[in-house]
Scaffold this active site. Structure first.
Site, PDB file in Angstrom:
ATOM      1  N   ASP A   8     -10.598  16.504   6.537  1.00 10.90           N
ATOM      2  CA  ASP A   8     -10.979  16.863   7.899  1.00 10.90           C
ATOM      3  C   ASP A   8     -10.934  18.391   7.995  1.00 10.90           C
ATOM      4  OD1 ASP A   8      -8.292  17.486   8.100  1.00 10.90           O
ATOM      5  OD2 ASP A   8      -7.869  16.135   9.769  1.00 10.90           O
ATOM      6  N   HIS A   9     -11.040  18.919   9.219  1.00  8.94           N
ATOM      7  CA  HIS A   9     -11.046  20.374   9.387  1.00  8.94           C
ATOM      8  C   HIS A   9      -9.764  21.016   8.879  1.00  8.94           C
ATOM      9  CE1 HIS A   9      -9.457  18.326  12.863  1.00  8.94           C
ATOM     10  NE2 HIS A   9      -8.798  19.415  13.229  1.00  8.94           N
ATOM     11  N   CYS A  65      -5.876  15.872   4.753  1.00 11.52           N
ATOM     12  CA  CYS A  65      -5.854  16.180   6.188  1.00 11.52           C
ATOM     13  C   CYS A  65      -4.589  17.018   6.428  1.00 11.52           C
ATOM     14  CB  CYS A  65      -5.913  14.911   7.048  1.00 11.52           C
ATOM     15  SG  CYS A  65      -4.542  13.756   6.842  1.00 11.52           S
ATOM     16  N   THR A  67      -1.503  16.172   7.181  1.00  7.61           N
ATOM     17  CA  THR A  67      -0.312  15.603   6.542  1.00  7.61           C
ATOM     18  C   THR A  67      -0.625  14.638   5.399  1.00  7.61           C
ATOM     19  OG1 THR A  67      -0.383  13.760   8.090  1.00  7.61           O
ATOM     20  CG2 THR A  67       0.992  15.662   8.718  1.00  7.61           C
ATOM     21  N   GLY A  68      -1.866  14.211   5.299  1.00 10.59           N
ATOM     22  CA  GLY A  68      -2.240  13.141   4.350  1.00 10.59           C
ATOM     23  C   GLY A  68      -2.058  11.762   4.957  1.00 10.59           C
ATOM     24  N   GLY A  70      -2.893  10.368   8.117  1.00 13.81           N
ATOM     25  CA  GLY A  70      -4.045   9.721   8.760  1.00 13.81           C
ATOM     26  C   GLY A  70      -5.071   9.267   7.731  1.00 13.81           C
ATOM     27  N   MET A  71      -5.337  10.114   6.764  1.00 10.87           N
ATOM     28  CA  MET A  71      -6.290   9.763   5.710  1.00 10.87           C
ATOM     29  C   MET A  71      -5.829   8.519   4.960  1.00 10.87           C
ATOM     30  SD  MET A  71      -9.048  11.524   5.361  1.00 10.87           S
ATOM     31  CE  MET A  71      -9.874  13.116   5.422  1.00 10.87           C
ATOM     32  N   HIS A  98       3.121   2.179 -11.069  1.00 13.31           N
ATOM     33  CA  HIS A  98       3.490   0.887 -10.478  1.00 13.31           C
ATOM     34  C   HIS A  98       2.458   0.336  -9.505  1.00 13.31           C
ATOM     35  CE1 HIS A  98       8.134   1.092 -11.272  1.00 13.31           C
ATOM     36  NE2 HIS A  98       7.411   1.382 -12.348  1.00 13.31           N
ATOM     37  N   ASN A  99       1.718   1.230  -8.847  1.00 10.94           N
ATOM     38  CA  ASN A  99       0.839   0.781  -7.747  1.00 10.94           C
ATOM     39  C   ASN A  99      -0.648   0.918  -8.054  1.00 10.94           C
ATOM     40  OD1 ASN A  99       3.282   2.638  -6.300  1.00 10.94           O
ATOM     41  ND2 ASN A  99       3.225   0.463  -5.828  1.00 10.94           N
ATOM     42  N   ARG A 109      -0.906  20.837   5.488  1.00 13.40           N
ATOM     43  CA  ARG A 109       0.137  21.524   6.268  1.00 13.40           C
ATOM     44  C   ARG A 109       1.535  21.212   5.783  1.00 13.40           C
ATOM     45  NH1 ARG A 109      -1.345  22.748  12.427  1.00 13.40           N
ATOM     46  NH2 ARG A 109      -3.005  24.187  11.853  1.00 13.40           N
ATOM     47  N   ARG A 132       4.442  -6.503 -15.042  1.00 16.61           N
ATOM     48  CA  ARG A 132       5.031  -7.150 -13.870  1.00 16.61           C
ATOM     49  C   ARG A 132       4.414  -6.674 -12.554  1.00 16.61           C
ATOM     50  NH1 ARG A 132       8.284  -2.902 -15.105  1.00 16.61           N
ATOM     51  NH2 ARG A 132       9.352  -1.790 -13.413  1.00 16.61           N
ATOM     52  N   HIS A 133       3.733  -5.557 -12.591  1.00 13.63           N
ATOM     53  CA  HIS A 133       3.140  -5.024 -11.356  1.00 13.63           C
ATOM     54  C   HIS A 133       1.845  -5.732 -10.971  1.00 13.63           C
ATOM     55  CE1 HIS A 133       6.214  -2.026 -11.557  1.00 13.63           C
ATOM     56  NE2 HIS A 133       5.835  -1.713 -12.781  1.00 13.63           N
TER      57      HIS A 133
HETATM   58  C1  RB5 Z   1      -5.681  16.612  12.921  1.00 17.33           C
HETATM   59  O1  RB5 Z   1      -5.247  17.170  14.131  1.00 17.33           O
HETATM   60  C2  RB5 Z   1      -4.510  15.899  12.236  1.00 17.33           C
HETATM   61  O2  RB5 Z   1      -4.048  14.883  13.058  1.00 17.33           O
HETATM   62  C3  RB5 Z   1      -4.951  15.378  10.890  1.00 17.33           C
HETATM   63  O3  RB5 Z   1      -5.344  16.440  10.067  1.00 17.33           O
HETATM   64  C4  RB5 Z   1      -3.923  14.608  10.090  1.00 17.33           C
HETATM   65  O4  RB5 Z   1      -2.755  15.329   9.914  1.00 17.33           O
HETATM   66  C5  RB5 Z   1      -3.687  13.224  10.531  1.00 17.33           C
HETATM   67  O5  RB5 Z   1      -2.884  12.468   9.969  1.00 17.33           O
END
Ligand code: RB5
Length: 152
Positions: A8-9, A65, A67-68, A70-71, A98-99, A109, A132-133
């Protein structure tokens, strides 16, 4: 490998950096956007990249994104996707061993560039252990298709 990459942005700058890193490592890249700093919605880009993996057009996907998180939530809704937020090298290693994860999500961020590169390289080069996985991954596939998981 053929690798889909999307952000995302908030993840755009790190995406551009990692795209160069992946190219230098010899991978083929499919850029699924975004390519703008304008605010956008991460599920749009997660879906594009994840479906390239489930269609077989790409081997893996890397999503970025803020934090990773939402993605990873969005990508994991696509049947056949096993997504992980790779927050350190150990978790990236285990997420492959394992996964058998096929999507790596990174937080622009929450981690620096050096850490993101180390996590990415580890995730790309660590093989799935199988054994086993396998049964556990089959259980996850059952969950996707609405079946209950049967304990042995
Ligand atoms: C965008 O504002 C923010 O929510 C997105 O980049 C991400 O961190 C979502 O999990």
């Amino acid at each position: 490998m053929n690798i889909a990459i999307a952000s995302d942005h908030m993840g755009l700058e790190l995406k551009n950096y990692l795209q160069d890193t992946l190219t230098q490592l010899g991978h083929s890249i499919v850029n699924c956007g975004t390519d703008s700093i304008d605010r956008c919605h991460y599920p749009v880009f997660a879906e594009r990249a994840a479906k390239l993996v489930t269609s077989g057009a790409c081997d893996r996907a890397v999503l970025i994104c803020g934090t990773g998180i939402g993605m990873s939530i969005a990508a994991a809704k696509v049947p056949g996707i096993r997504a992980v937020v790779g927050y350190d090298v150990y978790s990236a290693q285990m997420a492959r061993k394992h996964n058998d994860t096929n999507v790596l999500c990174l937080g622009a961020r929450t981690m620096g560039i050096d850490s993101a590169v180390a996590v990415l390289k580890t995730w790309l080069t660590t093989p799935y252990e199988g054994g086993r996985h396998d049964i556990r991954l089959r259980m996850i596939t059952d969950l996707e298709s609405g079946k209950s998981v049967q304990a042995d």
